[in-house]
Scaffold this active site. Structure first.
Site, short mmCIF file in Angstrom:
data_model
loop_
_atom_site.label_atom_id
_atom_site.label_comp_id
_atom_site.label_asym_id
_atom_site.label_seq_id
_atom_site.Cartn_x
_atom_site.Cartn_y
_atom_site.Cartn_z
N LYS A 175 0.85 -1.19 0.00
CA LYS A 175 0.00 0.00 0.00
C LYS A 175 0.88 1.23 0.00
O LYS A 175 1.49 1.58 1.02
CB LYS A 175 -0.92 0.02 1.22
CG LYS A 175 -1.90 1.19 1.16
CD LYS A 175 -2.16 1.77 2.52
CE LYS A 175 -2.01 3.23 2.72
NZ LYS A 175 -1.96 4.17 1.67
N CYS A 284 13.48 11.39 6.72
CA CYS A 284 13.47 10.92 8.11
C CYS A 284 14.84 11.16 8.74
O CYS A 284 14.94 11.30 9.95
CB CYS A 284 13.12 9.44 8.15
SG CYS A 284 14.15 8.45 7.06
P1 NAD Z 1 2.29 8.43 7.66
O1 NAD Z 1 2.54 7.70 8.94
O2 NAD Z 1 1.26 9.46 7.64
O3 NAD Z 1 1.89 7.36 6.53
C1 NAD Z 1 2.71 6.25 6.21
C2 NAD Z 1 1.84 5.19 5.55
O4 NAD Z 1 0.93 4.65 6.51
C3 NAD Z 1 0.99 5.71 4.39
O5 NAD Z 1 0.95 4.76 3.35
C4 NAD Z 1 -0.37 5.87 5.05
O6 NAD Z 1 -1.45 5.84 4.15
C5 NAD Z 1 -0.39 4.66 5.97
N1 NAD Z 1 -1.36 4.72 7.07
C6 NAD Z 1 -1.94 5.82 7.62
N2 NAD Z 1 -2.80 5.45 8.61
C7 NAD Z 1 -2.74 4.10 8.70
C8 NAD Z 1 -3.38 3.13 9.52
N3 NAD Z 1 -4.27 3.48 10.47
N4 NAD Z 1 -3.08 1.83 9.35
C9 NAD Z 1 -2.17 1.45 8.42
N5 NAD Z 1 -1.54 2.31 7.59
C10 NAD Z 1 -1.81 3.63 7.72
O7 NAD Z 1 3.71 8.98 7.19
P2 NAD Z 1 4.04 9.90 5.92
O8 NAD Z 1 3.50 11.27 6.17
O9 NAD Z 1 3.65 9.20 4.66
O10 NAD Z 1 5.63 9.93 5.96
C11 NAD Z 1 6.39 10.81 6.75
C12 NAD Z 1 6.90 10.10 7.99
O11 NAD Z 1 7.64 8.95 7.62
C13 NAD Z 1 7.86 10.95 8.81
O12 NAD Z 1 7.56 10.81 10.18
C14 NAD Z 1 9.23 10.34 8.50
O13 NAD Z 1 10.20 10.53 9.48
C15 NAD Z 1 8.87 8.91 8.33
N6 NAD Z 1 9.89 8.22 7.55
C16 NAD Z 1 10.71 7.35 8.21
C17 NAD Z 1 11.71 6.68 7.50
C18 NAD Z 1 12.62 5.71 8.19
O14 NAD Z 1 13.22 4.88 7.51
N7 NAD Z 1 12.77 5.77 9.50
C19 NAD Z 1 11.88 6.92 6.14
C20 NAD Z 1 11.02 7.82 5.51
C21 NAD Z 1 10.02 8.45 6.22
#
Ligand code: NAD
Length: 480
Positions: A175, A284
């Site tokens: 997803k 991130c």
């Molecule tokens: P997000 O948590 O909003 O979404 C991530 C994914 O989770 C999306 O596909 C979203 O649709 C899905 N999602 C949302 N609600 C959900 C639920 N209830 N159940 C299951 N899936 C759900 O994050 P974002 O805004 O897409 O990305 C930014 C964040 O990602 C930042 O906090 C960043 O630090 C983090 N990030 C971390 C890394 C790492 O490797 N540590 C790498 C890139 C980004």
């Protein structure tokens, strides 16, 4: 270019969602529509999970070198269309074209890397204690895995999860984030053209609360690899606790760069500036705290302010620094800038929406000085081009402040002092430690992951370690 209506990829075919609802992906640089996607439902997601479950055994029985050959052909297809995919990535996510091209190349390299690894997954032999016996391990796939990915590295992260999962013989339901799913479709097309058997990879677009939650709560899913915010990561953890699925969570960061007196200040400015403002601060691993020794503090702050001012902001297809991905991300960054001012930090440069001719989600690269570690702008992940510069009087204070965070993803120190560099490696609470390098930028053949609230810690991504999450070990005692 006309916006394309996309579909879900299920059981080897592009199929309509049972829902008639769609969502648009818009270009953050100018608001134009890039693609339209189905807002899929629980039924669509369950269909994808069933297709994966039906395909998994046969894929697991396919010899590793054959699985690797599919990944290798997919890498070639992606390489052939890399320029177009990079442009699409910039158009849907906003990052500068050179950054997008680097990311697409990373996805290509990851596919090639795990294509080779697929031949190495037999397990290992050990010397048994008795005669006429054999002692060995057998590596097996985990089963059906759910991959949930964020928008900020919209092709590299899906690639670095899907490639090891597929190499190891798992079937996948993926997803992508709704802000930038188009490049996942490009990656999927490459795997499809490469001859990936039907059902082995399935891609469903839609909301996290419906598609994502169906994946994380489904009994058929054996493992979930999630990258995204810490808040959503916690929901994934709770859901997986109910089903017993194995989880890998990679989440937020508040990454520090420590600058010590022996540093070359110009070099330190470049390291911190590129780590803070690259990919519009939406990494991130972005540098969001610069912890700087008082003896070079003023010179460093002036240099960083100049660095920020010199950046050219505009559409990623032409400028150094593109827009933020959505209006709400931009709003979030502007809110934090207001809070920084209210908290009493000094706004050195930036802090506003720039005056450009474009109708996009632009924000100026922003430097705050005189920041205290307890301020919100020094504690919370902003996920925009904002850096908090904190003065310190010695190494001990610098490390204490660097560790004064709920996060522990990447951390850097800029110093010529060998003892400081080595003590930093020992004392810093972070999964990635950089010496005289920016906090961003990762090599694909070494483990990646964080500590504290940045990661579930048990499993690392990338490199050989990236295969561990997607495999399980059977130990065989054979007496003849
Ligand atoms: P997000 O948590 O909003 O979404 C991530 C994914 O989770 C999306 O596909 C979203 O649709 C899905 N999602 C949302 N609600 C959900 C639920 N209830 N159940 C299951 N899936 C759900 O994050 P974002 O805004 O897409 O990305 C930014 C964040 O990602 C930042 O906090 C960043 O630090 C983090 N990030 C971390 C890394 C790492 O490797 N540590 C790498 C890139 C980004």
């Amino acid at each position: 270019m006309a916006a394309q209506q996309r579909m879900n990829y299920c059981n080897g075919k592009w199929i309509e969602s049972e829902s008639t609802e769609t969502f648009s992906v818009t270009n953050p640089a100018d608001g134009s529509v890039v693609s339209r996607f189905p807002k899929s439902t629980e039924v669509d997601t369950e269909r994808a999970i069933r297709a994966a479950a039906d395909a998994q055994d046969t894929w697991a029985e396919t010899p590793g070198p054959e699985r690797g050959a599919v990944l290798r052909r997919a890498a070639g297809h992606l390489e052939n269309r890399a320029d177009d995919v990079a442009e699409t990535l910039t158009r849907e996510e906003g990052k500068a074209l050179a950054e997008a091209a680097g990311e697409v190349q990373r996805a290509v390299d990851i596919l090639y890397y795990y294509a080779e690894k697929a031949s190495d997954l037999a397990g290992e032999a050990k010397a048994p204690s008795g005669q006429n016996s054999r002692l060995r391990t057998v590596t097996e796939p985990v089963g059906v895995v759910g991959l949930i990915t964020p928008w900020n590295y919209p092709i590299a992260i899906p690639a670095w999860k899907a490639a090891p999962a597929l190499a190891a013989g798992n079937a996948v339901v993926l997803k992508p984030a709704s802000q930038a799913p188009t490049v996942v479709h490009e990656l999927t097309e490459c795997l499809d053209e490469a001859g990936l058997p039907d059902g082995v990879l399935n891609v469903v677009t839609g909301s996290g609360s419906e598609v994502g939650a169906t994946i994380t709560s489904h009994e058929t899913i054996d493992a979930i690899s999630f990258t995204g915010s810490s808040a959503v990561g916690e929901l994934v953890r709770e859901s997986a606790t109910e089903t017993g699925a194995r989880i890998q969570l990679e989440m937020g960061g508040k990454n520090p760069a420590v600058v010590m007196p022996s540093a070359d200040v110009d070099e330190a400015v470049t390291i911190v500036g590129s780590g803070a403002f690259g990919v519009t601060g939406q990494a991130c691993t972005a540098t969001s705290r610069a912890i700087v020794h008082e003896s070079i503090y003023d010179e460093f702050v002036d240099g960083l302010a100049d660095y920020a001012t010199d950046l050219d902001i505009g559409p990623g297809l032409e400028a150094d620094m593109g827009p933020q991905v959505t209006a709400s991300e931009l709003e979030g960054t502007l809110d934090y800038i207001e809070r920084g001012k209210e908290e009493g930090a000094t706004l050195e440069v930036g802090g506003d929406v720039p005056d450009t001719e474009y109708d996009g989600h632009y924000v100026e690269p922003t430097v705050f000085s005189n920041v205290k570690s307890e301020m919100q702008i020094a504690q919370e992940e902003i996920f925009g081009p904002v850096v908090a510069v904190i003065p310190v009087s010695d190494f001990e204070e610098a490390v204490t402040i660097a560790n004064d965070s709920q996060y522990g993803l990447s951390a850097s120190i800029i110093t010529k002092n060998l003892s400081e560099a080595n003590r930093f490696i020992d004392e810093i609470e972070a999964g990635v430690v950089k010496i005289n390098e920016k906090t961003t930028g990762l090599e694909l053949h070494v483990p990646f992951g964080g500590t504290k609230n940045s990661s579930s810690e048990t499993w690392r991504e990338q490199g050989d370690a990236g295969l561990d999450f997607f495999t399980t070990t059977k130990t065989v005692y054979l007496n003849y």
